[in-house]
Design an enzyme around this catalytic site. Structure first.
Site, short mmCIF file in Angstrom:
data_model
loop_
_atom_site.label_atom_id
_atom_site.label_comp_id
_atom_site.label_asym_id
_atom_site.label_seq_id
_atom_site.Cartn_x
_atom_site.Cartn_y
_atom_site.Cartn_z
N ARG A 60 8.10 -2.13 0.48
CA ARG A 60 8.37 -1.26 1.74
C ARG A 60 9.70 -1.60 2.34
O ARG A 60 10.05 -0.92 3.33
CB ARG A 60 6.93 -1.21 2.61
CG ARG A 60 5.96 -0.66 1.65
CD ARG A 60 4.78 -0.14 2.62
NE ARG A 60 3.72 0.44 1.59
CZ ARG A 60 2.58 -0.37 1.19
NH1 ARG A 60 2.50 -1.55 1.74
NH2 ARG A 60 1.70 0.28 0.71
N GLY A 86 -3.70 -7.83 -0.63
CA GLY A 86 -4.52 -8.27 -1.61
C GLY A 86 -6.03 -8.10 -0.92
O GLY A 86 -7.00 -8.52 -1.36
N GLY A 87 -6.01 -7.38 0.38
CA GLY A 87 -7.07 -7.18 1.14
C GLY A 87 -8.25 -6.36 0.43
O GLY A 87 -9.28 -6.27 1.08
N TRP A 126 -0.40 -6.17 5.03
CA TRP A 126 0.78 -5.60 4.24
C TRP A 126 1.93 -4.79 4.75
O TRP A 126 2.69 -3.99 4.24
CB TRP A 126 0.10 -5.01 3.09
CG TRP A 126 -1.15 -4.07 3.25
CD1 TRP A 126 -2.29 -4.42 3.71
CD2 TRP A 126 -1.11 -2.61 3.75
NE1 TRP A 126 -3.09 -3.49 4.02
CE2 TRP A 126 -2.29 -2.54 4.08
CE3 TRP A 126 0.09 -1.72 3.75
CZ2 TRP A 126 -2.66 -0.84 4.49
CZ3 TRP A 126 -0.14 -0.39 4.05
CH2 TRP A 126 -1.60 -0.02 4.41
N ASP A 143 -12.29 1.20 5.49
CA ASP A 143 -11.17 0.83 4.97
C ASP A 143 -10.22 1.34 6.06
O ASP A 143 -9.08 1.79 5.44
CB ASP A 143 -10.86 1.28 3.44
CG ASP A 143 -9.76 0.75 3.04
OD1 ASP A 143 -9.41 -0.15 3.53
OD2 ASP A 143 -9.29 1.52 2.07
N ASP A 201 -8.23 -0.53 8.04
CA ASP A 201 -7.30 -1.39 8.07
C ASP A 201 -6.69 -1.76 9.51
O ASP A 201 -7.31 -1.11 10.46
CB ASP A 201 -5.82 -1.16 7.42
CG ASP A 201 -6.03 -1.26 5.81
OD1 ASP A 201 -5.92 -2.49 5.62
OD2 ASP A 201 -6.20 -0.77 4.74
#
Lengths: 526, 81
Positions: free
Chosen positions: A90, A150-151, A200, A261, A263
């Protein structure tokens, strides 16, 4: 700088291209990277050179006048990699002629900006521990700060600071407490040992407070909350860290005990708000969980939180700013429909803030999904265990370009798009907002009312954010076009017309049409 | 040995035995095991479909809405990272 400034405003003060003349903007040159699988980076422009990264950790330096390649770096990656959502990158950071890139094999690499040769290379963690890195680093002083991915696997997230000169690690903040540390009790049993909490995306920095603000990702397992009872700190949080030490000053959790999920990694935009005549140093954040937040960035207190898409997982907030979770939205073995779905209301793609309009411009995803927990819950019912996760509801997803008043969180305007918006935004002093969509349309909107003033079809979906720069007295707009990475959430099931999207690999640069100027862009001309 | 059934108003079945077709009353045909096999094959087919869609739980079978809702959509375990 990534996001243009420490505050992550993504606002360009350039105004040569404006509401009146945007109709005369044309493509000037394009650059094809030749690298498939998605372009998600925001390019950097420094001293006449554009730097960008692509999937599989390629990096390019390009002459911003002509589009000619200056150098190309290709990371030699090991065969075995662990990444959840495409081999994407990114973006880069830069300091004093050195570029910094986080890599899929969980390294941080420093590249000579003149040559593209590696200066140093340090490991952030082990692939065997399910780590990878896709985030753009940021530079604060002489330190390079970077997060980890990697979460979505059993891993442990962190935020690291490295010496920009030699790559020596200066500090690490673990996003999940270790044994006997404060808040480890927010994890049941030993679930903290692999509780996820990736970082991330990039953080923001307030030089006055000397605090760094960074979003932390979801807990693992993503949807089986019974395997990790508790609030699961510091997942789905914004953490405010002392820049010199990495010490935690405060945190605010957007989604305690996240089982959808959602985040919490989306960007933190630092804006000083005028609240009832009082200047407040605020942090603005549009979360995947569908709420738009303003938080006092000095102490972490919630100023307001307002839904900007359809939200069913919560029934509001208590007086301390904690969301009141709707118990009917907790995933079950039968499946429950929850809004927003795991992709929305807004993905990681950056919003922009204009000091002129004092509005925030968001790329929005409207969708719902069916969430399932086939883990512990299935065992409790004497049912065979299966995969936990979610299913998109077909043909119901769409997008919006949305403007929100920063001071109040109220909607200013919105423009619906057929496909969920999954690219970043740029606001300019020319009264414009630029954004790309997954169908490849790169468009300019009137910052005041959302009217579409200009559009260009780039040939592939846009997941990246645009930039604007001035070179030789001329304003340019640049955007990467190339669909790829994790796109199912925005396109596959929710918007099935995008299922067979075309990949792409191109940097487009635009400017106002100038008769006879094209020959200046001939890279081989003398 | 092959068995079959003519599409006639009055069902008359036939069998091929030792190379010769012969008409005989339907109820005399050993069709039970064919029916059972068909039902079993259909069951295996449905079972495989359910397993593929991770919908084999009894709870889900009790709730036909969940079948309809997500039957053709794969389970996604993560979005971005």
């Amino acid at each position: 700088m990534y996001g243009r400034d420490y505050a992550n405003l993504r606002f360009s003060p350039l105004e040569q291209i404006n509401r009146e003349n945007i109709k005369n903007v044309v493509p000037i040159w394009s650059f094809q990277t030749g690298v498939p699988d998605g372009l998600q980076a925001t390019p950097l422009f420094v001293d006449g050179v554009i730097y960008l990264s692509t999937s599989w950790n390629h990096a390019f330096a390009i002459d911003a006048r002509t589009g000619a390649e200056l150098w190309h770096y290709k990371r030699r990656l090991p065969e075995k990699l662990v990444f959840c959502c495409g081999p994407v990158n990114r973006g880069l950071a830069i300091l004093n002629g050195t570029l910094f890139m986080a890599t899929l094999d969980a390294h941080l690499v420093a590249l000579d900006a003149q040559t593209g040769r590696a200066r140093w290379d340090v490991s952030l963690g082990r692939i065997e521990d399910n780590l990878s890195a896709t985030a753009p680093p940021i530079v604060v002083g002489d330190r390079v700060l970077v997060g980890i991915a990697g979460g979505d696997y059993a891993s442990r997230g962190f935020i690291d600071a490295y010496d920009a000169q030699n790559g020596r690690r200066l500090w690490r903040f673990d996003t999940i407490p270790k044994e006997n540390e404060k808040n480890v009790e927010t994890w049941s049993g030993d679930s903290y040992k692999g509780g996820g909490g990736g970082t991330w995306m990039n953080g923001s920095y307030d030089p006055e407070l000397n605090l760094i603000y960074w979003g932390v990702g979801n807990p693992y397992p993503d949807h089986d909350g019974d395997a990790r009872e508790g609030d699961n700190l510091y997942t789905d949080c914004v953490v405010a860290l002392e820049a010199d030490t990495g010490r935690l000053r405060w945190h605010y959790q957007f989604t305690p005990h996240d089982v959808w999920d959602y985040d919490g990694v989306n960007e933190m935009v630092l804006v000083d708000l005028d609240l009832q005549g009082q200047k407040t140093k605020a942090l603005l954040h549009a979360d995947r969980n569908g709420h738009f937040y303003a938080i006092d960035r000095g102490n972490g207190k919630l100023i307001y939180a307002k839904p900007f898409v359809r939200v069913t997982w919560t029934r509001g907030f208590d007086s301390s700013g904690r969301p009141l979770v709707n118990p009917e939205a907790i995933p079950t073995v039968e499946g429950v429909t929850v809004c927003p779905g795991a992709a929305g209301g807004k993905e990681w793609n950056a919003m922009a803030y204009s000091p002129g309009t004092q509005m925030v411009y968001l790329p929005v995803i409207e969708n719902c999904a069916v969430f399932l927990n086939n883990g512990v819950k299935a065992r409790q019912l004497n049912l065979p265990e299966g995969e936990s996760g979610f299913r998109y509801l077909p043909n119901q997803a769409y997008g919006k370009v949305m403007a929100i008043h920063a001071a109040t969180g109220e909607l200013a305007w919105e423009v619906k798009t057929r496909t969920p918006m999954a690219g970043g935004m740029l606001a300019t002093a020319g009264g414009l907002v630029f954004a790309g969509d997954p169908e490849g349309n790169f468009s300019a909107y009137d910052a005041k009312d959302g009217r579409i003033l200009w559009s260009y079809q780039t040939g592939s979906g846009i997941r990246a954010a645009p930039i604007s720069y001035r070179l030789d007295g001329r304003q340019y707009i640049a955007i990467l076009s190339g669909m790829g990475g994790a796109v199912g959430g925005f396109t596959g099931a929710g918007a099935p017309w995008m299922k067979n999207y075309r990949s792409g690999d191109t940097l487009y640069v635009f400017a106002l049409f100038e008769p006879g100027a094209s020959k200046r862009y001939h890279a081989g001309a003398h | 040995m092959l068995h079959g059934r003519r599409r006639l108003a009055t069902p008359i079945c036939y069998t091929l035995s030792e190379g010769v077709f012969a008409e005989l009353p339907c109820q005399a045909l050993p069709t039970g095991w064919i029916l059972k096999a068909c039902v079993r094959l259909f069951g295996i087919f449905v079972g495989l479909r359910l397993k593929r869609c991770n919908l084999s739980h009894k709870a889900k079978l009790r709730n036909p809405k969940s079948l309809l809702r997500g039957y053709w959509q794969p389970i996604v375990t993560s979005t971005t990272g």
